[in-house]
Design a protein around this motif. Structure first.
Motif, PDB file in Angstrom:
ATOM      1  N   LEU A 116      59.476  44.613  40.042  1.00  0.00           N
ATOM      2  CA  LEU A 116      60.101  43.338  39.308  1.00  0.00           C
ATOM      3  C   LEU A 116      59.829  43.074  37.869  1.00  0.00           C
ATOM      4  O   LEU A 116      58.621  43.162  37.912  1.00  0.00           O
ATOM      5  CB  LEU A 116      60.067  42.172  40.373  1.00  0.00           C
ATOM      6  CG  LEU A 116      60.781  42.055  41.734  1.00  0.00           C
ATOM      7  CD1 LEU A 116      60.433  41.034  42.574  1.00  0.00           C
ATOM      8  CD2 LEU A 116      62.423  41.986  41.454  1.00  0.00           C
ATOM      9  N   ASP A 120      62.834  38.210  36.682  1.00  0.00           N
ATOM     10  CA  ASP A 120      63.114  38.429  37.903  1.00  0.00           C
ATOM     11  C   ASP A 120      62.073  38.006  38.969  1.00  0.00           C
ATOM     12  O   ASP A 120      62.678  37.308  39.947  1.00  0.00           O
ATOM     13  CB  ASP A 120      63.668  39.632  38.118  1.00  0.00           C
ATOM     14  CG  ASP A 120      64.781  40.174  37.493  1.00  0.00           C
ATOM     15  OD1 ASP A 120      65.605  39.361  37.032  1.00  0.00           O
ATOM     16  OD2 ASP A 120      65.076  41.281  37.313  1.00  0.00           O
ATOM     17  N   HIS A 121      60.979  38.157  38.734  1.00  0.00           N
ATOM     18  CA  HIS A 121      60.018  37.769  39.688  1.00  0.00           C
ATOM     19  C   HIS A 121      59.806  36.423  39.922  1.00  0.00           C
ATOM     20  O   HIS A 121      59.774  35.841  40.929  1.00  0.00           O
ATOM     21  CB  HIS A 121      58.446  38.299  39.151  1.00  0.00           C
ATOM     22  CG  HIS A 121      57.461  38.184  39.962  1.00  0.00           C
ATOM     23  ND1 HIS A 121      56.139  38.601  39.998  1.00  0.00           N
ATOM     24  CD2 HIS A 121      57.507  37.552  41.493  1.00  0.00           C
ATOM     25  CE1 HIS A 121      55.362  38.669  41.057  1.00  0.00           C
ATOM     26  NE2 HIS A 121      56.195  38.005  41.798  1.00  0.00           N
ATOM     27  N   LEU A 124      63.045  34.866  41.542  1.00  0.00           N
ATOM     28  CA  LEU A 124      63.163  35.047  42.931  1.00  0.00           C
ATOM     29  C   LEU A 124      62.198  34.027  43.724  1.00  0.00           C
ATOM     30  O   LEU A 124      62.607  33.484  44.754  1.00  0.00           O
ATOM     31  CB  LEU A 124      62.738  36.570  43.169  1.00  0.00           C
ATOM     32  CG  LEU A 124      62.810  37.064  44.828  1.00  0.00           C
ATOM     33  CD1 LEU A 124      64.242  36.744  45.225  1.00  0.00           C
ATOM     34  CD2 LEU A 124      62.409  38.508  44.786  1.00  0.00           C
ATOM     35  N   ASN A 136      63.581  33.685  54.164  1.00  0.00           N
ATOM     36  CA  ASN A 136      63.184  33.412  52.839  1.00  0.00           C
ATOM     37  C   ASN A 136      61.446  33.436  53.009  1.00  0.00           C
ATOM     38  O   ASN A 136      60.672  33.999  52.029  1.00  0.00           O
ATOM     39  CB  ASN A 136      63.312  32.572  52.162  1.00  0.00           C
ATOM     40  CG  ASN A 136      64.974  32.438  51.773  1.00  0.00           C
ATOM     41  OD1 ASN A 136      65.612  33.492  51.734  1.00  0.00           O
ATOM     42  ND2 ASN A 136      65.632  31.204  51.525  1.00  0.00           N
ATOM     43  N   PHE A 240      67.011  40.926  52.345  1.00  0.00           N
ATOM     44  CA  PHE A 240      66.283  41.007  50.939  1.00  0.00           C
ATOM     45  C   PHE A 240      67.253  41.883  50.079  1.00  0.00           C
ATOM     46  O   PHE A 240      67.462  41.213  48.671  1.00  0.00           O
ATOM     47  CB  PHE A 240      65.097  41.885  51.014  1.00  0.00           C
ATOM     48  CG  PHE A 240      64.216  42.144  49.693  1.00  0.00           C
ATOM     49  CD1 PHE A 240      63.875  41.053  48.864  1.00  0.00           C
ATOM     50  CD2 PHE A 240      64.171  43.464  49.233  1.00  0.00           C
ATOM     51  CE1 PHE A 240      63.192  41.169  47.860  1.00  0.00           C
ATOM     52  CE2 PHE A 240      63.604  43.539  48.020  1.00  0.00           C
ATOM     53  CZ  PHE A 240      63.107  42.493  47.207  1.00  0.00           C
ATOM     54  N   ASN A 241      67.957  42.736  50.365  1.00  0.00           N
ATOM     55  CA  ASN A 241      68.864  43.454  49.627  1.00  0.00           C
ATOM     56  C   ASN A 241      70.235  42.601  49.363  1.00  0.00           C
ATOM     57  O   ASN A 241      70.671  42.556  47.970  1.00  0.00           O
ATOM     58  CB  ASN A 241      69.514  44.648  50.304  1.00  0.00           C
ATOM     59  CG  ASN A 241      68.528  45.948  50.313  1.00  0.00           C
ATOM     60  OD1 ASN A 241      67.442  45.654  49.614  1.00  0.00           O
ATOM     61  ND2 ASN A 241      68.671  46.735  51.353  1.00  0.00           N
ATOM     62  N   LEU A 244      69.027  39.894  46.667  1.00  0.00           N
ATOM     63  CA  LEU A 244      68.892  40.328  45.364  1.00  0.00           C
ATOM     64  C   LEU A 244      70.439  40.210  44.834  1.00  0.00           C
ATOM     65  O   LEU A 244      70.420  40.025  43.589  1.00  0.00           O
ATOM     66  CB  LEU A 244      68.595  41.824  45.353  1.00  0.00           C
ATOM     67  CG  LEU A 244      66.655  41.730  45.582  1.00  0.00           C
ATOM     68  CD1 LEU A 244      66.502  43.328  45.531  1.00  0.00           C
ATOM     69  CD2 LEU A 244      65.992  40.912  44.811  1.00  0.00           C
ATOM     70  N   ARG A 245      71.475  40.842  45.463  1.00  0.00           N
ATOM     71  CA  ARG A 245      72.662  40.857  45.097  1.00  0.00           C
ATOM     72  C   ARG A 245      73.128  39.596  44.628  1.00  0.00           C
ATOM     73  O   ARG A 245      73.916  39.217  43.523  1.00  0.00           O
ATOM     74  CB  ARG A 245      73.889  41.597  45.882  1.00  0.00           C
ATOM     75  CG  ARG A 245      73.554  42.863  46.263  1.00  0.00           C
ATOM     76  CD  ARG A 245      74.442  43.497  46.860  1.00  0.00           C
ATOM     77  NE  ARG A 245      74.798  42.958  48.213  1.00  0.00           N
ATOM     78  CZ  ARG A 245      74.194  43.385  49.296  1.00  0.00           C
ATOM     79  NH1 ARG A 245      73.514  44.727  48.959  1.00  0.00           N
ATOM     80  NH2 ARG A 245      74.380  43.283  50.639  1.00  0.00           N
ATOM     81  N   ILE A 249      69.886  40.111  40.668  1.00  0.00           N
ATOM     82  CA  ILE A 249      68.575  40.884  40.279  1.00  0.00           C
ATOM     83  C   ILE A 249      68.831  42.485  40.702  1.00  0.00           C
ATOM     84  O   ILE A 249      69.377  42.686  41.973  1.00  0.00           O
ATOM     85  CB  ILE A 249      67.518  40.528  41.346  1.00  0.00           C
ATOM     86  CG1 ILE A 249      67.294  38.877  40.642  1.00  0.00           C
ATOM     87  CG2 ILE A 249      66.043  41.253  40.844  1.00  0.00           C
ATOM     88  CD1 ILE A 249      66.044  38.205  41.569  1.00  0.00           C
ATOM     89  N   ARG A 251      68.682  46.017  42.447  1.00  0.00           N
ATOM     90  CA  ARG A 251      68.263  46.267  43.644  1.00  0.00           C
ATOM     91  C   ARG A 251      66.905  47.171  43.684  1.00  0.00           C
ATOM     92  O   ARG A 251      66.670  47.910  42.710  1.00  0.00           O
ATOM     93  CB  ARG A 251      69.387  47.227  44.171  1.00  0.00           C
ATOM     94  CG  ARG A 251      68.916  47.573  45.848  1.00  0.00           C
ATOM     95  CD  ARG A 251      70.289  48.269  46.412  1.00  0.00           C
ATOM     96  NE  ARG A 251      69.854  48.476  47.864  1.00  0.00           N
ATOM     97  CZ  ARG A 251      68.776  49.298  48.253  1.00  0.00           C
ATOM     98  NH1 ARG A 251      68.379  50.360  47.618  1.00  0.00           N
ATOM     99  NH2 ARG A 251      68.802  49.757  49.659  1.00  0.00           N
ATOM    100  N   ARG A 257      57.912  44.859  45.981  1.00  0.00           N
ATOM    101  CA  ARG A 257      57.344  43.550  45.793  1.00  0.00           C
ATOM    102  C   ARG A 257      55.717  43.932  46.015  1.00  0.00           C
ATOM    103  O   ARG A 257      54.912  43.101  45.556  1.00  0.00           O
ATOM    104  CB  ARG A 257      57.879  42.416  46.637  1.00  0.00           C
ATOM    105  CG  ARG A 257      58.619  42.785  47.797  1.00  0.00           C
ATOM    106  CD  ARG A 257      57.752  42.388  49.198  1.00  0.00           C
ATOM    107  NE  ARG A 257      57.508  43.547  49.822  1.00  0.00           N
ATOM    108  CZ  ARG A 257      56.137  43.891  50.157  1.00  0.00           C
ATOM    109  NH1 ARG A 257      55.245  42.922  49.883  1.00  0.00           N
ATOM    110  NH2 ARG A 257      55.957  44.896  50.851  1.00  0.00           N
TER     111      ARG A 257
END
Length: 319
Positions: A116, A120-121, A124, A136, A240-241, A244-245, A249, A251, A257
């Motif tokens: 990441l 983005d890190h 998230l 989460n 998780f996928n 991200l969408r 972020i 994929r 991570r």
């Protein structure tokens, strides 16, 4: 003469079956099932009916696996298993085996697992801390501790000490495929290796979210809803996928991570030995070679740090 005749009468498939039965009492269920799956899907289709396996055949097999797109690690593990079986058979007079001198194609590009980006890190983690829900918290645990997905899914509240601010890793959840029964099961097993038993500190970012989830939880597992069962690793990956969408972020696979955690730790100046211990690696070299991916900004800081340490004249740096 009798021993040679016995060697010639034993097919590889029979030898592999006998080897697996011999190893069964000494390895974890997950390891045994991985062995039998590799034998059935990769080794037996190529060597099962043969009574001898030559170095040239193994060399061509190695190249064919790489050509089919398998990773070098997968191919190495497959060849290593083939060696184990043949060595075991040779020791018992069931097979002929001499050490091979195999050649591996030169890597033209360095292996790099994406991480990441810092932006983005941060984005998230900000979302996860603002929404401390059961899925989460699984992702946040992985980002803040570097735990493997199976370890996250197998984590119980008994393993979390909110007073001492520590997490004890002592189990993992794995999806195992039994090629005999042709069925999949989710099992709670011991960690991946002996080094995987470890204590990890709870960070200030993670603590409030853990407390919030703990107050609402009625389950013995940390990453779950209001049920008493644990979350399957597959379910957490899928969530998780989707997340991200939703956040826009790019994929990445869930394991990324873990790479991100290690990279950020090293970039922050953390001791590599300590990072290796948190990740449960057997040595520091593994951590640095596989899990740390400095970006250009980190490289620039390192070069500037070196020049400052040498007390170079800033006026001459652009000359």
């Amino acid at each position: 003469m009798r021993q040679k005749a016995q060697q010639n009468s034993t097919t590889f498939a029979s030898l592999a079956s006998a080897w697996a039965a011999d190893r069964r009492p000494y390895v974890k269920d997950s390891t045994y099932l991985n062995y039998t799956l590799t034998i059935r899907t990769r080794l037996n289709p190529r060597f099962g009916s043969q009574r001898t396996v030559t170095e040239g055949e193994v060399q061509q097999y190695l190249l064919s696996l790489l050509g089919a797109g398998l990773s070098r690690k997968t191919v190495r593990d497959t060849i290593a298993l083939l060696k184990q079986i043949l060595r075991w058979g040779a020791k018992r007079g069931l097979a002929a085996y001499t050490e091979w001198e195999l050649q591996w194609p030169t890597l033209r590009e360095p292996r790099r697992v994406p991480t990441l980006t810092p932006a983005d890190h941060r984005r998230l983690i900000a979302y996860l801390t603002e929404h401390p829900l059961h899925y989460n918290i699984g992702i946040l645990l992985a980002l803040c501790t570097g735990m493997r997905i199976g370890e996250v899914c197998g984590l119980r509240w008994d393993d979390v000490d909110l007073t001492a601010r520590t997490i004890s890793v002592s189990r993992t959840m794995s999806r195992l495929y039994d090629c005999e029964s042709r069925s999949e099961t989710i099992r709670e097993t011991t960690p991946k290796t002996r080094n995987s038993y470890r204590d990890i500190p709870i960070t200030p970012t993670l603590m409030p979210a853990l407390r919030a989830v703990r107050r609402a939880s009625r389950s013995p597992y940390v990453v779950t809803g209001q049920t008493t069962s644990s979350t399957e690793p597959h379910q957490l990956r899928e969530y998780f996928n989707r997340l991200l969408r939703r956040l826009g972020i790019p994929r990445i696979v869930f394991h990324t991570r873990r790479h991100t955690f290690a990279t950020r730790c090293i970039e922050a100046g953390c001791d590599p030995k300590t990072v290796s211990s948190i990740l449960s690696h057997s040595n520091v070299a593994l951590t640095l070679n596989l899990y740390v991916h400095p970006d250009m900004e980190a490289k620039r800081r390192a070069a500037l740090h070196m020049e400052r340490a040498m007390h170079l004249n800033p006026k001459t740096q652009d000359a």
